[in-house]
Design a protein around this motif. Structure first.
Motif, PDB file in Angstrom:
ATOM      1  N   ALA A  16       0.837  -1.194   0.000  1.00  0.00           N
ATOM      2  CA  ALA A  16       0.000   0.000   0.000  1.00  0.00           C
ATOM      3  C   ALA A  16       0.875   1.248   0.000  1.00  0.00           C
ATOM      4  O   ALA A  16       2.086   1.175   0.209  1.00  0.00           O
ATOM      5  N   ASP A  17       0.253   2.391  -0.236  1.00  0.00           N
ATOM      6  CA  ASP A  17       0.939   3.676  -0.137  1.00  0.00           C
ATOM      7  C   ASP A  17       0.627   4.265   1.228  1.00  0.00           C
ATOM      8  O   ASP A  17      -0.531   4.291   1.662  1.00  0.00           O
ATOM      9  N   ALA A  18       1.639   4.748   1.927  1.00  0.00           N
ATOM     10  CA  ALA A  18       1.451   5.261   3.287  1.00  0.00           C
ATOM     11  C   ALA A  18       0.474   6.422   3.344  1.00  0.00           C
ATOM     12  O   ALA A  18      -0.161   6.652   4.383  1.00  0.00           O
ATOM     13  N   SER A  19       0.326   7.149   2.268  1.00  0.00           N
ATOM     14  CA  SER A  19      -0.616   8.265   2.263  1.00  0.00           C
ATOM     15  C   SER A  19      -2.050   7.774   2.455  1.00  0.00           C
ATOM     16  O   SER A  19      -2.908   8.510   2.946  1.00  0.00           O
ATOM     17  N   ARG A  20      -2.313   6.528   2.088  1.00  0.00           N
ATOM     18  CA  ARG A  20      -3.638   5.943   2.304  1.00  0.00           C
ATOM     19  C   ARG A  20      -3.975   5.893   3.787  1.00  0.00           C
ATOM     20  O   ARG A  20      -5.144   5.952   4.174  1.00  0.00           O
ATOM     21  N   TYR A  21      -2.946   5.806   4.630  1.00  0.00           N
ATOM     22  CA  TYR A  21      -3.154   5.711   6.075  1.00  0.00           C
ATOM     23  C   TYR A  21      -3.081   7.069   6.763  1.00  0.00           C
ATOM     24  O   TYR A  21      -3.045   7.143   7.990  1.00  0.00           O
ATOM     25  N   GLY A  22      -3.045   8.130   5.974  1.00  0.00           N
ATOM     26  CA  GLY A  22      -3.060   9.461   6.552  1.00  0.00           C
ATOM     27  C   GLY A  22      -1.700  10.054   6.829  1.00  0.00           C
ATOM     28  O   GLY A  22      -1.602  11.121   7.442  1.00  0.00           O
ATOM     29  N   VAL A  23      -0.638   9.398   6.394  1.00  0.00           N
ATOM     30  CA  VAL A  23       0.709   9.953   6.555  1.00  0.00           C
ATOM     31  C   VAL A  23       0.892  11.010   5.468  1.00  0.00           C
ATOM     32  O   VAL A  23       0.723  10.721   4.277  1.00  0.00           O
ATOM     33  N   THR A  24       1.226  12.225   5.861  1.00  0.00           N
ATOM     34  CA  THR A  24       1.299  13.328   4.903  1.00  0.00           C
ATOM     35  C   THR A  24       2.695  13.909   4.725  1.00  0.00           C
ATOM     36  O   THR A  24       2.983  14.477   3.672  1.00  0.00           O
ATOM     37  N   ASP A  25       3.546  13.783   5.725  1.00  0.00           N
ATOM     38  CA  ASP A  25       4.893  14.315   5.594  1.00  0.00           C
ATOM     39  C   ASP A  25       5.630  13.549   4.490  1.00  0.00           C
ATOM     40  O   ASP A  25       5.708  12.320   4.541  1.00  0.00           O
ATOM     41  N   PRO A  26       6.163  14.253   3.477  1.00  0.00           N
ATOM     42  CA  PRO A  26       6.803  13.556   2.350  1.00  0.00           C
ATOM     43  C   PRO A  26       7.928  12.618   2.773  1.00  0.00           C
ATOM     44  O   PRO A  26       8.071  11.523   2.195  1.00  0.00           O
ATOM     45  N   ALA A  27       8.711  13.017   3.760  1.00  0.00           N
ATOM     46  CA  ALA A  27       9.809  12.155   4.215  1.00  0.00           C
ATOM     47  C   ALA A  27       9.272  10.894   4.875  1.00  0.00           C
ATOM     48  O   ALA A  27       9.807   9.790   4.672  1.00  0.00           O
TER      49      ALA A  27
END
Length: 260
Positions: free
Chosen positions: A147-158
């Protein structure tokens, strides 16, 4: 991050969710260890640093055995056991064997199954069908791709880049398998932490949230951060882990019991 200070040395077992690995607890584990606590972050078979073992025969019971083995071979007792997301399924099954070694259970935005339920049962038919289709298209019909971490609400690019470089596939079977008995999980003191606002598809964890909020055996807390709270707000997670530890043995909450 600051070291987590607490007067009582405690053993924590932190179990990751789907397509993650023990790596996702790095920040939380560092804080706990700096405070003098013992921390174990097992990785389930076929995931994370054990991705080289990925195969179609891995099911929910394999992962339950992984967690039980950690307790057995590390001789762990009086543990604060934490399960995130899919990890709630594993914790619930393992408790039938390890409950006597667990002080309290913490479900971090995690599934909370009753006997005979699968992740697909809890997620609903629409999400189950979508995951099967994803496996058919990108996983040779037997595994779910990373999965892509952004799917879990992680927003910081690093943070997104860090997590995405470590996310791995997971056998579809682990989501399809129905869990066995969960009686000891439901009779054990615990805490459920809901992460809001949720970045997940609607209703994926509604069943667990409703069950824990309405069951007096669970202390219910809300954390204002992403589903991957261990990445986005490790300090707050650690604070709630200490609270959960200290609440163990205080008895049930004084609210009417309800079955969802």
């Amino acid at each position: 991050m600051e070291a987590a200070s607490s007067p009582e040395p405690t053993t924590f077992v932190l179990l990751h969710g789907g397509r993650h690995g023990g790596w996702c607890w790095k920040r939380v584990a560092a804080l706990l260890r700096q405070g003098g606590h013992e921390v174990h972050t097992p990785t389930l078979t076929g995931l994370g640093d054990r991705a080289h073992l990925l195969n179609r025969s891995i099911g929910l019971d394999t992962h339950i055995q992984d967690l039980v083995a950690t307790f057995t071979y590390e001789d762990l007792r009086n543990v604060v056991l934490v399960g995130h997301s899919y990890g709630g399924m594993v914790v619930s099954g393992a408790m039938e064997v390890i409950a006597d070694r667990v002080k309290t259970v913490v479900l971090l935005d995690a599934h909370l199954p009753r006997s005979g339920e699968s992740v697909f049962d809890l997620n609903g038919e629409q999400r189950a069908a979508a995951m099967v289709a994803l496996a058919d298209e990108h996983g040779d019909s037997w595994y779910i791709p990373p999965a892509d971490a952004s799917r879990y609400g992680v927003t910081d690019p690093a943070d997104v880049a860090w997590a995405n470089s470590r996310m791995t596939a997971q056998p579809l079977k682990t989501y399809q398998d129905r869990i066995g008995a969960t009686d000891r999980m439901w009779s054990h003191p615990g805490m459920f932490i809901e992460c809001v606002p949720s970045s997940l598809e609607p209703h994926l964890l509604d069943r667990a949230r409703e069950r824990s909020a309405n069951d007096p055996r669970f202390h219910y807390r809300v954390l204002q951060t992403s589903h991957n709270a261990m990445v986005t707000d490790p300090d707050a997670v650690v604070g709630l882990l200490f609270e959960a530890r200290d609440l163990a043995g205080t008895g049930i909450r004084e609210i009417p019991s309800a079955s969802v």
